[in-house]
Motif scaffolding. Structure first.
Motif, PDB file in Angstrom:
ATOM      1  N   ILE A  42       0.864  -1.178   0.000  1.00 37.95           N
ATOM      2  CA  ILE A  42       0.000   0.000   0.000  1.00 37.95           C
ATOM      3  C   ILE A  42       0.901   1.229   0.000  1.00 37.95           C
ATOM      4  CG2 ILE A  42      -1.759   1.313   1.266  1.00 37.95           C
ATOM      5  CD1 ILE A  42      -2.862  -1.340   0.347  1.00 37.95           C
ATOM      6  N   ALA A  43       0.719   2.109  -0.977  1.00 30.73           N
ATOM      7  CA  ALA A  43       1.489   3.353  -1.060  1.00 30.73           C
ATOM      8  C   ALA A  43       0.625   4.497  -0.553  1.00 30.73           C
ATOM      9  CB  ALA A  43       1.907   3.609  -2.500  1.00 30.73           C
ATOM     10  N   LEU A  44       1.203   5.325   0.331  1.00 32.01           N
ATOM     11  CA  LEU A  44       0.501   6.474   0.897  1.00 32.01           C
ATOM     12  C   LEU A  44       1.150   7.767   0.415  1.00 32.01           C
ATOM     13  CD1 LEU A  44       0.395   5.377   4.665  1.00 32.01           C
ATOM     14  CD2 LEU A  44      -1.353   4.962   2.931  1.00 32.01           C
ATOM     15  N   GLU A  47       1.018  14.169   1.334  1.00 27.11           N
ATOM     16  CA  GLU A  47       0.698  15.516   0.864  1.00 27.11           C
ATOM     17  C   GLU A  47      -0.752  15.598   0.376  1.00 27.11           C
ATOM     18  OE1 GLU A  47       3.238  18.546  -1.661  1.00 27.11           O
ATOM     19  OE2 GLU A  47       2.406  16.972  -2.944  1.00 27.11           O
ATOM     20  N   ARG A  48      -1.210  14.510  -0.256  1.00 22.43           N
ATOM     21  CA  ARG A  48      -2.553  14.527  -0.854  1.00 22.43           C
ATOM     22  C   ARG A  48      -3.584  13.708  -0.074  1.00 22.43           C
ATOM     23  NH1 ARG A  48       0.679  13.901  -5.946  1.00 22.43           N
ATOM     24  NH2 ARG A  48       0.716  15.970  -6.837  1.00 22.43           N
ATOM     25  N   ASN A  49      -3.144  13.050   1.007  1.00 26.35           N
ATOM     26  CA  ASN A  49      -4.036  12.173   1.787  1.00 26.35           C
ATOM     27  C   ASN A  49      -4.695  11.114   0.904  1.00 26.35           C
ATOM     28  OD1 ASN A  49      -3.362  13.514   4.094  1.00 26.35           O
ATOM     29  ND2 ASN A  49      -5.303  14.578   4.324  1.00 26.35           N
ATOM     30  N   LEU A  50      -3.857  10.458   0.090  1.00 27.85           N
ATOM     31  CA  LEU A  50      -4.327   9.417  -0.811  1.00 27.85           C
ATOM     32  C   LEU A  50      -3.555   8.137  -0.555  1.00 27.85           C
ATOM     33  CD1 LEU A  50      -4.384  11.441  -4.166  1.00 27.85           C
ATOM     34  CD2 LEU A  50      -6.339  10.889  -2.711  1.00 27.85           C
ATOM     35  N   TYR A  51      -4.174   7.005  -0.917  1.00 26.01           N
ATOM     36  CA  TYR A  51      -3.469   5.729  -0.871  1.00 26.01           C
ATOM     37  C   TYR A  51      -3.879   4.896  -2.069  1.00 26.01           C
ATOM     38  CZ  TYR A  51      -7.555   3.080   0.785  1.00 26.01           C
ATOM     39  OH  TYR A  51      -8.781   2.473   0.898  1.00 26.01           O
ATOM     40  N   MET A  52      -3.012   3.970  -2.420  1.00 23.51           N
ATOM     41  CA  MET A  52      -3.320   3.063  -3.518  1.00 23.51           C
ATOM     42  C   MET A  52      -2.628   1.732  -3.290  1.00 23.51           C
ATOM     43  SD  MET A  52      -0.926   4.417  -6.658  1.00 23.51           S
ATOM     44  CE  MET A  52      -1.075   2.944  -7.637  1.00 23.51           C
ATOM     45  N   GLN A  53      -3.230   0.699  -3.828  1.00 21.71           N
ATOM     46  CA  GLN A  53      -2.625  -0.633  -3.832  1.00 21.71           C
ATOM     47  C   GLN A  53      -1.531  -0.609  -4.881  1.00 21.71           C
ATOM     48  OE1 GLN A  53      -4.542  -3.217  -2.124  1.00 21.71           O
ATOM     49  NE2 GLN A  53      -2.926  -4.707  -2.364  1.00 21.71           N
ATOM     50  N   ARG A  54      -0.322  -0.916  -4.471  1.00 18.02           N
ATOM     51  CA  ARG A  54       0.775  -0.951  -5.440  1.00 18.02           C
ATOM     52  C   ARG A  54       0.859  -2.358  -6.003  1.00 18.02           C
ATOM     53  NH1 ARG A  54       7.067   0.337  -4.222  1.00 18.02           N
ATOM     54  NH2 ARG A  54       7.813  -0.961  -5.902  1.00 18.02           N
ATOM     55  N   ALA A 168      -1.429   0.737   9.287  1.00 19.92           N
ATOM     56  CA  ALA A 168      -2.787   0.849   8.755  1.00 19.92           C
ATOM     57  C   ALA A 168      -2.884   2.122   7.907  1.00 19.92           C
ATOM     58  CB  ALA A 168      -3.792   0.907   9.904  1.00 19.92           C
ATOM     59  N   ILE A 169      -3.889   2.160   7.047  1.00 21.58           N
ATOM     60  CA  ILE A 169      -4.145   3.355   6.245  1.00 21.58           C
ATOM     61  C   ILE A 169      -4.700   4.414   7.186  1.00 21.58           C
ATOM     62  CG2 ILE A 169      -5.513   4.307   4.349  1.00 21.58           C
ATOM     63  CD1 ILE A 169      -5.488   1.309   3.259  1.00 21.58           C
ATOM     64  N   PRO A 170      -4.113   5.604   7.222  1.00 24.21           N
ATOM     65  CA  PRO A 170      -4.576   6.640   8.148  1.00 24.21           C
ATOM     66  C   PRO A 170      -6.006   7.089   7.841  1.00 24.21           C
ATOM     67  CG  PRO A 170      -2.396   7.182   7.261  1.00 24.21           C
ATOM     68  CD  PRO A 170      -2.923   6.011   6.477  1.00 24.21           C
ATOM     69  N   ALA A 171      -6.711   7.479   8.884  1.00 28.49           N
ATOM     70  CA  ALA A 171      -8.076   8.008   8.739  1.00 28.49           C
ATOM     71  C   ALA A 171      -8.035   9.231   7.834  1.00 28.49           C
ATOM     72  CB  ALA A 171      -8.642   8.377  10.104  1.00 28.49           C
ATOM     73  N   GLY A 172      -9.036   9.346   6.967  1.00 33.18           N
ATOM     74  CA  GLY A 172      -9.141  10.494   6.085  1.00 33.18           C
ATOM     75  C   GLY A 172      -8.413  10.329   4.751  1.00 33.18           C
ATOM     76  N   PHE A 173      -7.682   9.242   4.570  1.00 31.99           N
ATOM     77  CA  PHE A 173      -7.011   9.006   3.293  1.00 31.99           C
ATOM     78  C   PHE A 173      -7.998   8.375   2.323  1.00 31.99           C
ATOM     79  CE2 PHE A 173      -3.325  10.225   5.353  1.00 31.99           C
ATOM     80  CZ  PHE A 173      -2.178  10.065   4.600  1.00 31.99           C
TER      81      PHE A 173
END
Length: 178
Positions: A42-44, A47-54, A168-173
């Motif tokens: 998982i890439a976070l 700066e943009r509060n985004l995540y994606m499955q790499r 974990a993926i942070p809240a708000g991402f």
């Protein structure tokens, strides 16, 4: 002029968090969370509060034509005993010298295998047999005429309890698709 990238690795069981930092600060640029068991990444983007499955890479990153030279040199780095291992590739005009320590570092070769990085530090390291519980604390890449091409170093290693929330993926991402 040196191009410096600073990473902080956190390891908890089968989870590894790699934080890319702004040089000389505690400011996060990006984070990669890797599950060594499932090979999920998982890439976070902080700066943009985004995540994606790499996606998992399927490239062959093995190095052909490498010669491994187990040196007899020893040194202490951060109070840990290290031995020198050199990997030479005459066809590529490169040699990487590693100072490795032995311990509970089985995560490291698993991580490199999942990341499938194509840089010489990673690919040459993966060509060395018997590295299951070793970690390079310092490495230098040179041409065969000893012109310095790159340098890696571990600044510190510390054992401490890490909260599960770090992995974990942070809240708000928000999730983005590739």
């Amino acid at each position: 002029m040196l191009d410096v990238t600073q990473y902080v690795y956190h390891v908890k069981g089968n989870l590894v968090r790699i934080d890319e930092m702004v040089e000389g600060s505690d400011e996060l640029v990006a984070t990669l969370i890797v599950n060594l068991e499932t090979e999920e990444m998982i890439a976070l983007s902080h700066e943009r509060n985004l995540y994606m499955q790499r996606p998992t890479r399927t490239d062959d990153v093995s190095q052909k034509g490498t010669e491994i030279i187990n040196g007899s040199l020893q040194r202490s780095i951060h109070g840990l005993n290290c031995s020198q291992i050199r990997v030479k590739n005459a066809d590529a005009d490169r040699e990487v010298m590693y100072w490795v320590t032995t311990g509970n570092y089985s995560f490291f070769p698993k991580l490199l295998n999942i990341l499938k990085r194509k840089d010489n530090f990673s690919t040459y390291y993966m060509s060395i047999p018997g590295m299951e519980n070793k970690l390079p604390l310092m490495a230098q890449e040179n041409t065969l005429l000893r012109e310095k091409k790159g340098f890696l170093q571990v600044d510190k290693i510390e054992a401490k309890q890490l909260p599960a929330a770090m992995f974990a993926i942070p809240a708000g991402f928000e999730k983005v698709e590739r």
